[in-house]
Write a protein that holds these residues in place. Sequence first.
Motif, PDB file in Angstrom:
ATOM      1  N   PHE A 110      25.609   5.644  41.192  1.00  0.00           N
ATOM      2  CA  PHE A 110      25.954   4.225  41.046  1.00  0.00           C
ATOM      3  C   PHE A 110      24.857   3.415  41.720  1.00  0.00           C
ATOM      4  O   PHE A 110      23.999   3.967  42.421  1.00  0.00           O
ATOM      5  N   THR A 111      24.894   2.128  41.515  1.00  0.00           N
ATOM      6  CA  THR A 111      23.890   1.258  42.123  1.00  0.00           C
ATOM      7  C   THR A 111      23.929   1.379  43.637  1.00  0.00           C
ATOM      8  O   THR A 111      24.990   1.228  44.248  1.00  0.00           O
ATOM      9  N   GLY A 112      22.796   1.673  44.218  1.00  0.00           N
ATOM     10  CA  GLY A 112      22.732   1.826  45.674  1.00  0.00           C
ATOM     11  C   GLY A 112      22.795   3.263  46.138  1.00  0.00           C
ATOM     12  O   GLY A 112      22.578   3.540  47.322  1.00  0.00           O
ATOM     13  N   ALA A 113      23.106   4.193  45.219  1.00  0.00           N
ATOM     14  CA  ALA A 113      23.146   5.613  45.591  1.00  0.00           C
ATOM     15  C   ALA A 113      21.731   6.179  45.518  1.00  0.00           C
ATOM     16  O   ALA A 113      21.319   6.771  44.515  1.00  0.00           O
ATOM     17  N   VAL A 114      20.962   5.989  46.580  1.00  0.00           N
ATOM     18  CA  VAL A 114      19.541   6.363  46.575  1.00  0.00           C
ATOM     19  C   VAL A 114      19.317   7.812  47.006  1.00  0.00           C
ATOM     20  O   VAL A 114      18.201   8.317  46.916  1.00  0.00           O
ATOM     21  N   ARG A 115      20.368   8.477  47.478  1.00  0.00           N
ATOM     22  CA  ARG A 115      20.237   9.883  47.865  1.00  0.00           C
ATOM     23  C   ARG A 115      21.606  10.554  47.791  1.00  0.00           C
ATOM     24  O   ARG A 115      22.642   9.878  47.754  1.00  0.00           O
ATOM     25  N   ASP A 116      21.609  11.865  47.772  1.00  0.00           N
ATOM     26  CA  ASP A 116      22.870  12.609  47.792  1.00  0.00           C
ATOM     27  C   ASP A 116      23.586  12.359  49.120  1.00  0.00           C
ATOM     28  O   ASP A 116      22.951  12.238  50.169  1.00  0.00           O
ATOM     29  N   PHE A 137      34.705  12.425  48.554  1.00  0.00           N
ATOM     30  CA  PHE A 137      34.125  13.512  47.765  1.00  0.00           C
ATOM     31  C   PHE A 137      32.597  13.505  47.727  1.00  0.00           C
ATOM     32  O   PHE A 137      31.987  14.447  47.217  1.00  0.00           O
ATOM     33  N   GLY A 138      31.977  12.459  48.261  1.00  0.00           N
ATOM     34  CA  GLY A 138      30.529  12.379  48.247  1.00  0.00           C
ATOM     35  C   GLY A 138      30.001  11.920  46.894  1.00  0.00           C
ATOM     36  O   GLY A 138      30.759  11.682  45.948  1.00  0.00           O
ATOM     37  N   HIS A 139      28.696  11.767  46.795  1.00  0.00           N
ATOM     38  CA  HIS A 139      28.073  11.367  45.529  1.00  0.00           C
ATOM     39  C   HIS A 139      26.660  11.924  45.464  1.00  0.00           C
ATOM     40  O   HIS A 139      26.100  12.364  46.477  1.00  0.00           O
ATOM     41  N   VAL A 140      26.114  11.911  44.250  1.00  0.00           N
ATOM     42  CA  VAL A 140      24.738  12.352  44.051  1.00  0.00           C
ATOM     43  C   VAL A 140      23.858  11.139  43.814  1.00  0.00           C
ATOM     44  O   VAL A 140      24.335  10.045  43.480  1.00  0.00           O
ATOM     45  N   ARG A 141      22.589  11.338  44.001  1.00  0.00           N
ATOM     46  CA  ARG A 141      21.634  10.255  43.809  1.00  0.00           C
ATOM     47  C   ARG A 141      21.739   9.696  42.385  1.00  0.00           C
ATOM     48  O   ARG A 141      21.810  10.440  41.411  1.00  0.00           O
ATOM     49  N   ASN A 158      41.105   6.334  57.092  1.00  0.00           N
ATOM     50  CA  ASN A 158      42.166   5.402  56.695  1.00  0.00           C
ATOM     51  C   ASN A 158      41.967   5.060  55.221  1.00  0.00           C
ATOM     52  O   ASN A 158      40.956   4.486  54.839  1.00  0.00           O
ATOM     53  N   CYS A 159      42.931   5.408  54.403  1.00  0.00           N
ATOM     54  CA  CYS A 159      42.803   5.207  52.957  1.00  0.00           C
ATOM     55  C   CYS A 159      42.862   3.739  52.559  1.00  0.00           C
ATOM     56  O   CYS A 159      42.520   3.397  51.421  1.00  0.00           O
ATOM     57  N   ALA A 160      43.305   2.878  53.459  1.00  0.00           N
ATOM     58  CA  ALA A 160      43.365   1.444  53.152  1.00  0.00           C
ATOM     59  C   ALA A 160      42.081   0.726  53.522  1.00  0.00           C
ATOM     60  O   ALA A 160      41.950  -0.472  53.270  1.00  0.00           O
ATOM     61  N   ALA A 161      41.126   1.451  54.106  1.00  0.00           N
ATOM     62  CA  ALA A 161      39.922   0.801  54.630  1.00  0.00           C
ATOM     63  C   ALA A 161      38.846   0.587  53.579  1.00  0.00           C
ATOM     64  O   ALA A 161      37.900  -0.159  53.822  1.00  0.00           O
ATOM     65  N   PHE A 162      38.962   1.239  52.413  1.00  0.00           N
ATOM     66  CA  PHE A 162      37.925   1.143  51.386  1.00  0.00           C
ATOM     67  C   PHE A 162      38.547   0.813  50.039  1.00  0.00           C
ATOM     68  O   PHE A 162      39.719   1.107  49.789  1.00  0.00           O
ATOM     69  N   SER A 163      37.735   0.242  49.179  1.00  0.00           N
ATOM     70  CA  SER A 163      38.148   0.043  47.791  1.00  0.00           C
ATOM     71  C   SER A 163      38.204   1.399  47.091  1.00  0.00           C
ATOM     72  O   SER A 163      37.754   2.415  47.634  1.00  0.00           O
ATOM     73  N   GLU A 164      38.739   1.416  45.862  1.00  0.00           N
ATOM     74  CA  GLU A 164      38.914   2.673  45.133  1.00  0.00           C
ATOM     75  C   GLU A 164      37.608   3.460  45.020  1.00  0.00           C
ATOM     76  O   GLU A 164      37.557   4.652  45.353  1.00  0.00           O
ATOM     77  N   HIS A 165      36.544   2.825  44.560  1.00  0.00           N
ATOM     78  CA  HIS A 165      35.293   3.542  44.312  1.00  0.00           C
ATOM     79  C   HIS A 165      34.622   3.974  45.610  1.00  0.00           C
ATOM     80  O   HIS A 165      34.061   5.071  45.690  1.00  0.00           O
ATOM     81  N   LEU A 166      34.686   3.129  46.622  1.00  0.00           N
ATOM     82  CA  LEU A 166      34.081   3.502  47.903  1.00  0.00           C
ATOM     83  C   LEU A 166      34.851   4.637  48.570  1.00  0.00           C
ATOM     84  O   LEU A 166      34.260   5.518  49.196  1.00  0.00           O
ATOM     85  N   LEU A 167      36.167   4.628  48.425  1.00  0.00           N
ATOM     86  CA  LEU A 167      36.968   5.701  49.022  1.00  0.00           C
ATOM     87  C   LEU A 167      36.692   7.027  48.318  1.00  0.00           C
ATOM     88  O   LEU A 167      36.613   8.073  48.974  1.00  0.00           O
ATOM     89  N   GLU A 168      36.530   6.983  46.998  1.00  0.00           N
ATOM     90  CA  GLU A 168      36.210   8.207  46.263  1.00  0.00           C
ATOM     91  C   GLU A 168      34.889   8.798  46.757  1.00  0.00           C
ATOM     92  O   GLU A 168      34.784  10.006  47.001  1.00  0.00           O
ATOM     93  N   SER A 169      33.884   7.958  46.915  1.00  0.00           N
ATOM     94  CA  SER A 169      32.598   8.422  47.422  1.00  0.00           C
ATOM     95  C   SER A 169      32.718   8.912  48.854  1.00  0.00           C
ATOM     96  O   SER A 169      32.098   9.902  49.242  1.00  0.00           O
ATOM     97  N   GLN A 170      33.531   8.221  49.657  1.00  0.00           N
ATOM     98  CA  GLN A 170      33.721   8.608  51.052  1.00  0.00           C
ATOM     99  C   GLN A 170      34.361   9.991  51.156  1.00  0.00           C
ATOM    100  O   GLN A 170      33.965  10.810  51.986  1.00  0.00           O
TER     101      GLN A 170
END
Length: 309
Positions: free
Chosen positions: A118-124, A111-115, A97-109
């Motif tokens: 951003f703050t709190g990204a402790v692992r890939d 496309f994923g992220h690397v360690r 659901n695209c309305a369930a997250f803020s912009e930055h959290l949805l992007e990470s949700q």
Amino acid sequence: LLARTRAALRTHSLYQELRLAHEKNEELLEQIAAPYRFDQIIGESAAMQSVFDLLRKVAPSDSAVLISGASGTGKELIARALHFNSPRRERPFIAQNCAAFSEHLLESQLFGHVRGAFTGAVRDQKGLFEVANGGTLFLDEIGEMVWSLQAKLLRVLQEGTFRPVGSMEEKHVDVRVLAATNRNLEQMCAAGKFREDLYYRLNVIHIALPGLSERAEDIPLLIQEFLRRAAAKRNKPMRRLTSAALHKLQQHEWRGNVRELENEMERMLILAGEREELDVDLLSPAVLERSVVPAPASNGGQTLKAQIE
């Protein structure tokens, strides 16, 4: 000779185990997919038959599909039916659901992220596009996606590539995207709130789901199914609906569509206790107050058995 015989027996045993595992997986897949077969989706109205005809043509393809309809019309059900009747049925179906997250959290949700991205990204962390690779990704409430993410989604749809947050590495995926909305995306495009190029990329095939008021002839069938589910969930016997109660239900506006009707049936069954018949007095105030025409007086037990029992 003994060593070769033992090896052959082990190979045969492994083959048998793999065959049984495959058969078990096929059996489990059939159980999961069974509720989403087109013949299992309730709807005998002309409006729903048109939807089913379109679904049968669209399901085998890899084309993007835009599913529109008011809240409660069953958009995710249709998305799952498209997936489980497609060649991708053995691969993942992921819903977001695209309305369930803020912009930055949805992007990470997505496309994923690397360690350290951003703050709190402790692992890939893999995103949903990567998790759904080979399968289907269903994006609900696509009209709520912010402009900046729309551009990144468009790139995935066009090129099949994306970059996780904080990464310079491009990843390639093969994902069928299904999107849904209860908003008018054409009007949003005209107002500059939704990318026109993304709209046309998503809207390769458009499936418009009718509201319950547009398929009133399906109400008795839906009532029967929802009563059956509610009774099975609570290990209770099937209940009968009086004709007066059915008349009231058929005259209701159903602003919440199929979801509202399902909730109403669950409520009636709970309030009925040990009663065998569900009469007008068990209906919610919303149904009693919002009717198109007054319902006839209860017949004191005469039931519409042909349709509801």
